[in-house]
Design a protein around this motif. Structure first.
Motif, short mmCIF file in Angstrom:
data_model
loop_
_atom_site.label_atom_id
_atom_site.label_comp_id
_atom_site.label_asym_id
_atom_site.label_seq_id
_atom_site.Cartn_x
_atom_site.Cartn_y
_atom_site.Cartn_z
N GLU A 3 1.39 6.49 -67.82
CA GLU A 3 1.56 7.07 -66.40
C GLU A 3 0.12 6.99 -66.02
O GLU A 3 -0.10 6.86 -64.63
CB GLU A 3 2.08 8.68 -66.76
CG GLU A 3 2.10 9.19 -65.30
CD GLU A 3 2.60 10.65 -65.53
OE1 GLU A 3 1.99 11.42 -64.87
OE2 GLU A 3 3.44 11.21 -66.20
N VAL A 4 -0.91 7.20 -66.74
CA VAL A 4 -2.38 6.97 -66.41
C VAL A 4 -2.55 5.48 -65.80
O VAL A 4 -3.22 5.48 -64.99
CB VAL A 4 -3.30 7.44 -67.71
CG1 VAL A 4 -4.89 7.33 -67.20
CG2 VAL A 4 -2.97 8.89 -67.92
N LEU A 5 -2.09 4.74 -66.56
CA LEU A 5 -2.21 3.24 -66.37
C LEU A 5 -1.48 2.87 -64.92
O LEU A 5 -1.94 2.17 -64.32
CB LEU A 5 -1.61 2.36 -67.23
CG LEU A 5 -2.61 2.32 -68.48
CD1 LEU A 5 -1.93 1.28 -69.60
CD2 LEU A 5 -3.84 1.74 -68.33
N GLN A 6 -0.41 3.58 -64.91
CA GLN A 6 0.28 3.40 -63.42
C GLN A 6 -0.51 3.76 -62.23
O GLN A 6 -0.46 3.39 -61.31
CB GLN A 6 1.71 4.04 -63.47
CG GLN A 6 2.60 3.16 -64.26
CD GLN A 6 4.16 3.67 -64.10
OE1 GLN A 6 4.51 4.79 -63.71
NE2 GLN A 6 5.22 2.91 -64.69
N GLN A 7 -1.04 5.28 -62.61
CA GLN A 7 -1.70 5.88 -61.41
C GLN A 7 -2.97 4.94 -61.30
O GLN A 7 -3.43 4.91 -60.18
CB GLN A 7 -2.09 7.15 -61.92
CG GLN A 7 -1.02 8.22 -61.87
CD GLN A 7 -1.53 9.57 -62.40
OE1 GLN A 7 -2.46 9.89 -62.80
NE2 GLN A 7 -0.34 10.47 -62.06
N GLY A 10 -2.09 2.01 -59.18
CA GLY A 10 -1.77 2.40 -57.96
C GLY A 10 -3.06 2.60 -57.14
O GLY A 10 -3.20 2.16 -55.94
N LEU A 11 -3.91 3.21 -57.78
CA LEU A 11 -5.33 3.52 -57.31
C LEU A 11 -5.89 1.99 -56.74
O LEU A 11 -6.70 2.00 -55.56
CB LEU A 11 -6.28 4.36 -57.81
CG LEU A 11 -5.90 5.91 -58.14
CD1 LEU A 11 -6.61 6.36 -58.91
CD2 LEU A 11 -6.33 6.44 -56.61
N VAL A 12 -6.04 1.20 -57.71
CA VAL A 12 -6.90 -0.04 -57.46
C VAL A 12 -6.18 -0.81 -56.46
O VAL A 12 -6.79 -1.27 -55.54
CB VAL A 12 -6.62 -0.96 -58.96
CG1 VAL A 12 -7.11 -2.33 -58.81
CG2 VAL A 12 -7.61 -0.16 -59.98
N LEU A 13 -4.62 -0.66 -56.30
CA LEU A 13 -3.95 -1.57 -55.57
C LEU A 13 -4.31 -0.97 -53.94
O LEU A 13 -4.35 -1.46 -53.07
CB LEU A 13 -2.45 -1.51 -55.79
CG LEU A 13 -1.57 -2.40 -55.25
CD1 LEU A 13 -2.04 -3.81 -56.02
CD2 LEU A 13 -0.05 -2.14 -55.50
N ILE A 20 -11.98 -5.42 -50.54
CA ILE A 20 -12.28 -6.58 -49.62
C ILE A 20 -12.83 -6.21 -48.44
O ILE A 20 -13.68 -7.32 -48.03
CB ILE A 20 -10.64 -7.31 -49.49
CG1 ILE A 20 -9.82 -7.68 -50.62
CG2 ILE A 20 -10.74 -8.29 -48.28
CD1 ILE A 20 -8.37 -7.79 -50.65
N LEU A 21 -12.58 -5.44 -47.73
CA LEU A 21 -13.23 -4.95 -46.37
C LEU A 21 -14.92 -4.89 -46.87
O LEU A 21 -15.77 -5.23 -46.22
CB LEU A 21 -12.92 -3.60 -45.74
CG LEU A 21 -11.50 -4.13 -45.03
CD1 LEU A 21 -11.04 -2.90 -44.28
CD2 LEU A 21 -11.95 -5.04 -43.81
N PHE A 22 -15.27 -3.94 -47.87
CA PHE A 22 -16.49 -4.01 -48.09
C PHE A 22 -17.23 -5.26 -48.72
O PHE A 22 -18.31 -5.52 -48.27
CB PHE A 22 -16.52 -2.89 -49.53
CG PHE A 22 -17.73 -2.54 -49.99
CD1 PHE A 22 -18.61 -1.88 -49.32
CD2 PHE A 22 -18.26 -3.21 -51.28
CE1 PHE A 22 -20.09 -1.54 -49.88
CE2 PHE A 22 -19.66 -3.12 -51.55
CZ PHE A 22 -20.45 -2.16 -51.08
N ILE A 23 -16.56 -5.93 -49.52
CA ILE A 23 -17.08 -7.31 -49.69
C ILE A 23 -17.18 -8.22 -48.53
O ILE A 23 -18.28 -8.79 -48.44
CB ILE A 23 -16.09 -8.07 -50.78
CG1 ILE A 23 -16.14 -7.39 -52.03
CG2 ILE A 23 -16.47 -9.60 -50.84
CD1 ILE A 23 -15.32 -7.87 -53.15
N LEU A 24 -16.38 -8.36 -47.66
CA LEU A 24 -16.46 -8.89 -46.25
C LEU A 24 -17.58 -8.24 -45.74
O LEU A 24 -18.38 -8.97 -45.01
CB LEU A 24 -15.22 -8.82 -45.46
CG LEU A 24 -14.06 -9.80 -46.03
CD1 LEU A 24 -12.91 -9.68 -44.98
CD2 LEU A 24 -14.73 -11.14 -45.78
#
Length: 152
Positions: A3-7, A10-13, A20-24
């Motif tokens: 469940e922690v890995l799924q959360q 989800g957070l990473v996704l 991506i916006l920060f890198i841009l």
């Protein structure tokens, strides 16, 4: 744990668009702001250091010209001093020559006056001797007739 890995997944996704916006944004900042700003600062630094080098060169040239002028001024003062000394020596020589000429002239006048006085004294002696002889004759004539008359 699943469940922690799924959360976590989800957070990473969910944070992927932000990432991506920060890198841009970082890349845009790098190309649009940081690059031109770095070039502008480098040009400014080059111009400033170039201006400093030119100013140092101008200061060195001014110091060299000042030293040259000071040398010329010392040389001119030395020339003026030499000319002054020569004039003073010339004036002293002229003064000495004038004093010598005046001394010789005065000595000549004194000699002429002595000779004139000696001549006048000689004439006066002759006149006195002649006058004394005449006076003696007159005294003798005056005394002798009176004496001769008293003895008769």
């Amino acid at each position: 744990m699943q469940e922690v890995l799924q959360q976590l997944g989800g957070l990473v996704l969910g944070s992927l668009p932000t990432l991506i916006l920060f890198i841009l944004l970082v890349l845009a900042y790098q190309f649009l702001v940081q690059g031109p700003l770095s070039r502008t600062l480098a040009v400014r630094r080059a111009r400033t250091s170039g201006a400093m080098e030119e100013a140092n060169k101008a200061i060195a040239a001014a110091a060299a010209r000042t030293e040259d002028y000071a040398g010329k001024l010392r040389h001119a003062r030395a020339e003026i001093f030499r000319a002054r000394e020569q004039r003073l020596q010339q004036w002293a020589q002229e003064r000495d020559a004038a004093v010598d000429a005046a001394r010789k002239s005065a000595m000549q006048h004194v000699l002429e006056a002595k000779l004139g006085l000696e001549a006048e004294a000689g004439e006066a002696r002759k006149t006195l001797v002649t006058g004394a002889d005449q006076l003696a004759e007159q005294v003798v004539r005056a005394v002798i007739p009176a004496a001769a008359g008293g003895y008769r």
